[in-house]
Write an enzyme that holds these catalytic residues in place. Structure first.
Site, PDB file in Angstrom:
ATOM      1  CD  GLN A   9       3.346   6.313   3.012  1.00 41.88           C
ATOM      2  OE1 GLN A   9       2.730   5.029   2.246  1.00 41.88           O
ATOM      3  NE2 GLN A   9       4.845   5.576   3.549  1.00 41.88           N
TER       4      GLN A   9
ATOM      5  N   GLY B  58       0.895  -1.595  -0.472  1.00 40.79           N
ATOM      6  CA  GLY B  58       0.317   0.148   0.058  1.00 40.79           C
ATOM      7  C   GLY B  58       0.847   0.976  -0.315  1.00 40.79           C
TER       8      GLY B  58
ATOM      9  CG  HIS C 298       1.166   6.618   6.285  1.00 42.05           C
ATOM     10  ND1 HIS C 298       2.474   7.278   6.637  1.00 42.05           N
ATOM     11  CD2 HIS C 298       0.880   5.375   6.012  1.00 42.05           C
ATOM     12  CE1 HIS C 298       3.097   6.080   6.512  1.00 42.05           C
ATOM     13  NE2 HIS C 298       2.392   5.002   6.282  1.00 42.05           N
TER      14      HIS C 298
ATOM     15  CG  HIS D  34       0.546   0.687   7.740  1.00 43.57           C
ATOM     16  ND1 HIS D  34       1.254   0.386   8.700  1.00 43.57           N
ATOM     17  CD2 HIS D  34       1.189   1.531   6.417  1.00 43.57           C
ATOM     18  CE1 HIS D  34       2.561   0.820   7.829  1.00 43.57           C
ATOM     19  NE2 HIS D  34       2.569   1.925   7.018  1.00 43.57           N
ATOM     20  CD  GLU D  35      -1.161   2.545   3.567  1.00 43.45           C
ATOM     21  OE1 GLU D  35      -0.200   3.783   2.888  1.00 43.45           O
ATOM     22  OE2 GLU D  35      -0.285   1.081   3.152  1.00 43.45           O
TER      23      GLU D  35
ATOM     24  CB  CYS E 258       6.099   2.084   7.764  1.00 43.35           C
ATOM     25  SG  CYS E 258       5.558   3.456   7.453  1.00 43.35           S
ATOM     26  CG  LEU E 259       9.270   0.982   2.693  1.00 51.28           C
ATOM     27  CD1 LEU E 259       9.372   0.827   0.949  1.00 51.28           C
ATOM     28  CD2 LEU E 259      10.638   0.111   2.850  1.00 51.28           C
TER      29      LEU E 259
END
Ligand code: NI
Length: 169
Positions: free
Chosen positions: A39, A34, A124, A120-121, A78-79
């Site tokens: 981001q 995702g 963000h 998670h998304e 998470c990157l």
């Protein structure tokens, strides 16, 4: 940028469609499951995803979690915090609503991995990072690891390192 609450999408236009294409490309290259608009420096409430379950790439615009239930621990990465992952407990199921790229209303009952991806998304979009979900010990460990990395190598600022993904252990 990653700390701000993103704004609602008001127009689904060709620019948004193009942006989703670009984000999907970045996500697949990372590789990740995702990627949320903030981001890639876009303060709008949408994300792209593909669980790899054969449903292909998806876009969810102006998502809202209307219900969540249960508890599920999952090793999440998470990157935005490259190379680190943590066992994090979140609700096991969520009901999420939003709009797709055609402007159609979407309503999804998600369980386990898909539910985790949505949470998670959505974080963000609200300026919440993985680090915010850690307990004191995990946070200490994360900071130590990040410090070590900063001393070992220069910080890369390209899209790849700011992408988002959920790791499989
Ligand atoms: Ni992420």
């Amino acid at each position: 940028m990653l700390r701000q609450r993103a704004d609602e999408v008001t127009d689904i236009d060709s620019r948004l469609v193009q942006l989703c294409d670009d984000m999907l490309e970045t996500m697949y290259e990372a590789p990740g499951l995702g990627l949320a608009a903030p981001q890639v420096g876009v303060q709008k409430r949408f994300f792209v995803y593909d669980l790899g379950a054969g449903d292909g790439s998806q876009v969810l615009i102006n998502p809202t979690i209307t219900e969540s239930d249960g508890e599920w621990e999952y090793y999440e990465g998470c990157l935005s915090v490259p190379g680190l992952g943590f066992d994090i407990v979140r609700p096991k199921t969520v009901h999420i609503t939003g709009v797709d790229l055609d402007g159609n209303e979407v309503s999804i009952e998600a369980d386990e991995l898909l539910a985790r991806l949505f949470q998670h998304e959505l974080d963000h979009l609200d300026g919440v990072l993985l680090l915010d979900h850690l307990d004191d010990d995990q946070r200490k460990e994360a900071k130590k690891a990040l410090r070590k990395r900063v001393m070992a190598e220069p910080v890369q600022e390209d899209l790849e390192t700011s992408g988002s993904f959920l790791k499989f252990r």
